[in-house]
Design a protein around this motif. Structure first.
Motif, PDB file in Angstrom:
ATOM      1  N   ALA A   1      -0.890  -7.870   1.288  1.00 14.64           N
ATOM      2  CA  ALA A   1      -0.784  -6.529   1.862  1.00 14.64           C
ATOM      3  C   ALA A   1      -1.722  -5.557   1.162  1.00 14.64           C
ATOM      4  O   ALA A   1      -2.355  -4.701   1.800  1.00 14.64           O
ATOM      5  CB  ALA A   1       0.658  -6.043   1.772  1.00 14.64           C
TER       6      ALA A   1
ATOM      7  N   TYR B   1      -2.272  -1.135   3.620  1.00 12.51           N
ATOM      8  CA  TYR B   1      -1.124  -0.693   4.417  1.00 12.51           C
ATOM      9  C   TYR B   1      -1.586   0.280   5.503  1.00 12.51           C
ATOM     10  O   TYR B   1      -2.601   0.965   5.324  1.00 12.51           O
ATOM     11  CB  TYR B   1      -0.075  -0.043   3.505  1.00 12.51           C
ATOM     12  CG  TYR B   1       0.645  -1.019   2.600  1.00 12.51           C
ATOM     13  CD1 TYR B   1       1.694  -1.803   3.092  1.00 12.51           C
ATOM     14  CD2 TYR B   1       0.264  -1.166   1.262  1.00 12.51           C
ATOM     15  CE1 TYR B   1       2.359  -2.694   2.255  1.00 12.51           C
ATOM     16  CE2 TYR B   1       0.920  -2.053   0.427  1.00 12.51           C
ATOM     17  CZ  TYR B   1       1.965  -2.820   0.920  1.00 12.51           C
ATOM     18  OH  TYR B   1       2.615  -3.714   0.102  1.00 12.51           O
ATOM     19  N   PRO B   2      -0.857   0.365   6.622  1.00 12.52           N
ATOM     20  CA  PRO B   2       0.356  -0.386   6.993  1.00 12.52           C
ATOM     21  C   PRO B   2       0.023  -1.820   7.418  1.00 12.52           C
ATOM     22  O   PRO B   2      -1.083  -2.108   7.861  1.00 12.52           O
ATOM     23  CB  PRO B   2       0.921   0.410   8.161  1.00 12.52           C
ATOM     24  CG  PRO B   2      -0.292   1.009   8.806  1.00 12.52           C
ATOM     25  CD  PRO B   2      -1.239   1.331   7.684  1.00 12.52           C
ATOM     26  N   VAL B   3       1.042  -2.705   7.280  1.00 10.31           N
ATOM     27  CA  VAL B   3       0.884  -4.105   7.654  1.00 10.31           C
ATOM     28  C   VAL B   3       2.081  -4.544   8.495  1.00 10.31           C
ATOM     29  O   VAL B   3       3.065  -3.810   8.656  1.00 10.31           O
ATOM     30  CB  VAL B   3       0.761  -5.019   6.415  1.00 10.31           C
ATOM     31  CG1 VAL B   3      -0.497  -4.719   5.632  1.00 10.31           C
ATOM     32  CG2 VAL B   3       2.014  -4.926   5.542  1.00 10.31           C
TER      33      VAL B   3
ATOM     34  N   GLY C   1       4.742  -1.974  11.084  1.00 11.54           N
ATOM     35  CA  GLY C   1       4.499  -0.678  10.440  1.00 11.54           C
ATOM     36  C   GLY C   1       5.016  -0.581   9.025  1.00 11.54           C
ATOM     37  O   GLY C   1       5.524   0.478   8.622  1.00 11.54           O
ATOM     38  N   ILE C   2       4.900  -1.644   8.245  1.00 13.58           N
ATOM     39  CA  ILE C   2       5.360  -1.616   6.848  1.00 13.58           C
ATOM     40  C   ILE C   2       4.394  -0.750   6.045  1.00 13.58           C
ATOM     41  O   ILE C   2       3.194  -1.030   5.960  1.00 13.58           O
ATOM     42  CB  ILE C   2       5.431  -3.043   6.283  1.00 13.58           C
ATOM     43  CG1 ILE C   2       6.479  -3.853   7.061  1.00 13.58           C
ATOM     44  CG2 ILE C   2       5.731  -3.032   4.803  1.00 13.58           C
ATOM     45  CD1 ILE C   2       6.536  -5.317   6.690  1.00 13.58           C
ATOM     46  N   ALA C   3       4.950   0.307   5.417  1.00 13.06           N
ATOM     47  CA  ALA C   3       4.098   1.334   4.813  1.00 13.06           C
ATOM     48  C   ALA C   3       3.812   1.109   3.332  1.00 13.06           C
ATOM     49  O   ALA C   3       2.820   1.634   2.812  1.00 13.06           O
ATOM     50  CB  ALA C   3       4.740   2.710   4.995  1.00 13.06           C
ATOM     51  N   ASP C   4       4.682   0.350   2.624  1.00 10.24           N
ATOM     52  CA  ASP C   4       4.468   0.166   1.186  1.00 10.24           C
ATOM     53  C   ASP C   4       5.138  -1.121   0.728  1.00 10.24           C
ATOM     54  O   ASP C   4       5.795  -1.823   1.512  1.00 10.24           O
ATOM     55  CB  ASP C   4       5.000   1.368   0.393  1.00 10.24           C
ATOM     56  CG  ASP C   4       6.449   1.700   0.734  1.00 10.24           C
ATOM     57  OD1 ASP C   4       7.263   0.750   0.920  1.00 10.24           O
ATOM     58  OD2 ASP C   4       6.771   2.890   0.827  1.00 10.24           O
TER      59      ASP C   4
ATOM     60  N   GLU D   1       9.068  -1.538   1.171  1.00  9.52           N
ATOM     61  CA  GLU D   1       9.460  -1.885   2.538  1.00  9.52           C
ATOM     62  C   GLU D   1       9.109  -3.338   2.849  1.00  9.52           C
ATOM     63  O   GLU D   1       9.841  -4.041   3.547  1.00  9.52           O
ATOM     64  CB  GLU D   1       8.772  -0.947   3.526  1.00  9.52           C
ATOM     65  CG  GLU D   1       9.347  -1.019   4.933  1.00  9.52           C
ATOM     66  CD  GLU D   1       8.794   0.062   5.848  1.00  9.52           C
ATOM     67  OE1 GLU D   1       8.973  -0.083   7.087  1.00  9.52           O
ATOM     68  OE2 GLU D   1       8.185   1.020   5.339  1.00  9.52           O
ATOM     69  N   LEU D   2       7.984  -3.818   2.277  1.00 10.17           N
ATOM     70  CA  LEU D   2       7.594  -5.213   2.474  1.00 10.17           C
ATOM     71  C   LEU D   2       8.636  -6.145   1.865  1.00 10.17           C
ATOM     72  O   LEU D   2       9.049  -7.140   2.486  1.00 10.17           O
ATOM     73  CB  LEU D   2       6.222  -5.452   1.844  1.00 10.17           C
ATOM     74  CG  LEU D   2       5.708  -6.894   1.898  1.00 10.17           C
ATOM     75  CD1 LEU D   2       5.344  -7.267   3.328  1.00 10.17           C
ATOM     76  CD2 LEU D   2       4.504  -7.066   0.972  1.00 10.17           C
TER      77      LEU D   2
ATOM     78  N   GLU E   1      -2.696  -7.326   9.348  1.00 12.14           N
ATOM     79  CA  GLU E   1      -3.025  -5.909   9.428  1.00 12.14           C
ATOM     80  C   GLU E   1      -2.361  -5.282  10.656  1.00 12.14           C
ATOM     81  O   GLU E   1      -2.225  -5.915  11.694  1.00 12.14           O
ATOM     82  CB  GLU E   1      -4.534  -5.719   9.499  1.00 12.14           C
ATOM     83  CG  GLU E   1      -5.203  -6.287  10.727  1.00 12.14           C
ATOM     84  CD  GLU E   1      -6.687  -6.021  10.773  1.00 12.14           C
ATOM     85  OE1 GLU E   1      -7.111  -4.937  10.346  1.00 12.14           O
ATOM     86  OE2 GLU E   1      -7.434  -6.907  11.235  1.00 12.14           O
ATOM     87  N   GLN E   2      -1.899  -4.035  10.498  1.00 14.62           N
ATOM     88  CA  GLN E   2      -1.307  -3.298  11.617  1.00 14.62           C
ATOM     89  C   GLN E   2      -2.446  -2.735  12.459  1.00 14.62           C
ATOM     90  O   GLN E   2      -3.235  -1.907  12.001  1.00 14.62           O
ATOM     91  CB  GLN E   2      -0.437  -2.155  11.105  1.00 14.62           C
ATOM     92  CG  GLN E   2       0.138  -1.259  12.186  1.00 14.62           C
ATOM     93  CD  GLN E   2       1.361  -1.854  12.843  1.00 14.62           C
ATOM     94  OE1 GLN E   2       2.289  -2.283  12.175  1.00 14.62           O
ATOM     95  NE2 GLN E   2       1.368  -1.891  14.156  1.00 14.62           N
TER      96      GLN E   2
END
Length: 688
Positions: A513, A518-520, A541-544, A547-548, A568-569
């Motif tokens: 990630a 991020y986001p991923v 939409g994992i921001a950090d 959250e992952l 990748e998002q």
């Protein structure tokens, strides 16, 4: 392709009838009567084969061809099915090259019939005889007066050749010829297609000088891919019109991919035919309507149509129907309108449609000049003459129309003229005159517009040759590759894929990630997990990193421990689907449509056989009901269609070459204003 059988079938020097009978209405009696009818003019020798008779219906009879030494190259067999293998042995000794088995009671009947049909094929092959049928109508060649069928009489000679699996439609051609003067070159019923099939006959007709239009009614394809490959070489030379019956949804495939679930047998066949340039129709009346119109007037050069009518209401109805079929009815230019006005009544309209109103005395001049000016002005690609009641009954008008249309043909002006006929029985004499003048007439506005739509010009397409691509290993169980293997396969193929990392632990996921940025998106990869959305195996939409890690823990608790993919998002875009599967008859089929989680609900997709050419890819985009989303809606950017077309071509080439792939889904493919990214991949390996 071996076409040596064709001369014996369509131009035999001698015909032997097995099952010849003196009893009227028996098949053997009808065959003899057709072959010897003086008005038909067949000049070949006719031989009746009968165990005891010396002559039947004035035709000399023999007990056995081999024993009599009679010379023939075509056999017509109308005997009980169990006798056919033995008859073929007799035919072989006499030098017969082709046999038409009219008799029924074979594979179409029961298991016993299937075994008997197999015995017939074995006998034919062992004796070097080619077969038409069994369970068929027979064959006709109007050019030599040959009616080797159970249809009574002989159709008029013309440029249509009809291939049918249905004997009833063979007989319908006889009736249509009598009713409208529709002309046929060849008619052949292939029946159960035990040997010679629809592709064999198409190959012959493609090179037959008497055949200008090929019409086919097919219940099935012996080899869909073989037919497709041949048809795409024929349609640029001669129009091919096909009615494929059996449009009901096929038995549901045991398939897990969206593509295989959506692509039923009929849709695949229709897509293949259209891709080959075939004109696909949906009923028998339209099949003959279109063939007759193409033979008599040729295809419409473009979508612009000129309409001349004596009924404003019917004219408006026709315009609506034409526009619904994709035609344009453009306003005529000022010079054309000025040229028309002197020949029209004061209240008439020189616009398009040209409305000549009810000034009956001026009908011949108004209609005649309308046809002349439209056919020479270059403003339209086809003309429709609407004749309602009084106009249809006026012989002077009919004479003038025939004169103008024939004059245009003599000037080699390739503007087809169609007549929309709406009249009572009292005007039948006039429509017969139009038929005799080879002018296509249709008895409603709807039928006229429908026929014209199928008469538009078609363009053939070609696809690029496939490259060589690698073959990965399957997972050894269900045939579906793991998500990791599928993604690696597509990355190796060089297709545009969203960046990703394969992770066996949460630490590896965090590292991936950070590298991707991020986001991923986190996707669980577990054996047998095909539909990730339903299993809630995708976290967007994992921001950090916190959250992952939470997402990883959630997957492990619900789905069991295992690996995942970090991806990748992608930016927002249009969610599309590209997929493929291998059809048993037509081979590799590619699907393109609106994708995402609603793909099987919206069912908005197009199909083509792989490999695609760019024209195929662009046509697939235009077929979508929601195609406007590709061009952007409510301020959102559109999709780069050229880039998308290139992707479809590349994917189709990859699939055609990758013979180890049974099914695949790319869903979604995120399409933006400039970029395309395959986000999710599923691939099933062939187990054969």
């Amino acid at each position: 392709m071996d076409l040596s059988w064709s001369k014996a079938l369509f131009e035999p020097a001698g015909v032997a009838v097995f099952g010849a009978s003196a009893q009227r209405l028996k098949a053997g009696n009808v065959l003899l009567a057709n072959l010897t009818a003086p008005e038909a003019g067949f000049k070949g020798r006719v031989i009746a084969v009968h165990p005891t008779a010396q002559a039947i219906a004035g035709v000399g009879a023999v007990r056995s061809l081999a024993e009599s030494g009679c010379d023939a190259d075509l056999a017509l067999i109308a005997t009980p099915p169990a006798t056919v293998p033995g008859i073929l042995a007799d035919c072989a000794k006499a030098g017969i090259r082709v046999a038409v088995v009219v008799s029924g009671g074979f594979a179409e009947a029961d298991e016993g019939g299937q075994r008997l049909q197999a015995a017939v094929l074995e006998s034919a092959r062992s004796h070097g005889i080619r077969l038409i049928g069994p369970n068929c109508f027979g064959a006709v060649n109007t050019g030599v007066g040959l009616n080797a069928s159970i249809g009574i009489g002989l159709p008029r000679r013309g440029g249509i050749s009809l291939v049918t699996q249905s004997g009833a439609y063979g007989m319908a051609a006889f009736a249509r010829s009598e009713a409208t003067g529709c002309g046929f070159a060849k008619i052949v019923s292939v029946g159960n297609k035990l040997d010679i099939d629809e592709t064999d006959v198409l190959a012959y007709l493609a090179n037959d000088d008497d055949t200008r239009v090929i019409a086919m009614l097919l219940e099935s394809f012996s080899d869909g891919r073989r037919f497709f490959e041949l048809a795409r070489t024929v349609t640029p030379i001669k129009p091919v019109v096909v009615l494929k019956t059996g449009r009901g949804r096929a038995a549901q495939r045991a398939a897990s991919s969206h593509t295989a679930a959506l692509a039923d047998d009929w849709r695949v066949a229709e897509a293949a035919l259209r891709q080959a340039g075939v004109r696909v129709v949906y009923d028998g009346e339209t099949l003959i309507d279109v063939a007759e119109a193409l033979d008599r007037s040729g295809p419409a050069a473009d979508r612009r149509v000129g309409v001349i009518t004596n009924s404003g209401g019917v004219g408006v109805e026709l315009v609506d129907l034409l526009e619904r079929e994709g035609f344009e009815v453009p306003a005529l230019t000022e010079p054309t309108r000025e040229a028309l006005l002197p020949f029209l009544p004061p209240l008439a309209s020189a616009a398009n449609p040209i409305d000549v109103t009810t000034d009956w005395a001026r009908f011949p001049e108004a209609y005649g000049m309308g046809v002349r000016l439209l056919s020479t002005g270059g403003e339209v690609g086809a003309i429709v003459v609407v004749l309602v009641q009084r106009a249809a009954q006026q012989q002077a008008l009919i004479d003038r129309l025939i004169e103008e249309i024939h004059a245009a043909r003599q000037r080699c002006e390739r503007i087809p003229v169609f007549v929309c006929w709406i009249a009572s029985a009292g005007a039948e004499f006039c429509i017969r005159r139009l038929h005799e003048a080879a002018i296509p007439c249709f008895r409603s506005a709807k039928r006229t517009a429908r026929t014209m739509a199928h008469c538009r010009s078609r363009l053939g397409v070609q696809a690029a040759p496939p490259p060589t691509l690698p073959k990965p290993q399957d997972d050894g169980s269900s045939g579906w590759l793991s998500m990791a293997e599928a993604l690696e396969t597509i990355r190796h193929a060089g297709l545009p894929l969203a960046r990703f990392g394969l992770c066996g632990s949460v630490a590896e996921a965090a590292a991936s990630a950070r590298e991707l940025g991020y986001p991923v998106v986190l996707k669980a990869d577990r054996p047998g997990l095909l539909h990730k959305t339903e299993a809630r195996a995708v976290w967007l939409g994992i921001a950090d990193e916190d959250e992952l890690r939470a997402a990883w823990t959630d997957f492990d608790s619900r789905l069991g421990s295992g690996g995942s993919v970090v991806q990748e998002q992608m930016p927002d875009g249009v969610e599309l689907a590209v997929g493929g599967y291998r059809d048993a008859g037509f081979g590799p089929v590619v699907l393109f449509g609106i994708g995402g989680t609603w793909i099987e609900v919206l069912r908005d997709f197009a199909l083509r056989l792989a490999p695609l050419g760019r024209a195929d890819a662009c046509a697939m985009m235009d077929e979508l009901r929601l195609r406007t989303v590709l061009d952007g809606v409510r301020g959102s950017p559109g999709v780069d269609r050229q880039n998308l077309a290139q992707l479809l071509v590349r994917v189709s080439i990859w699939f055609r070459q990758s013979s180890w792939v049974e099914e695949f889904d790319f869903n979604p493919v995120i399409a933006g204003e400039r970029e395309l990214s395959i986000v999710d991949v599923r691939i099933k390996v062939r187990t054969e």
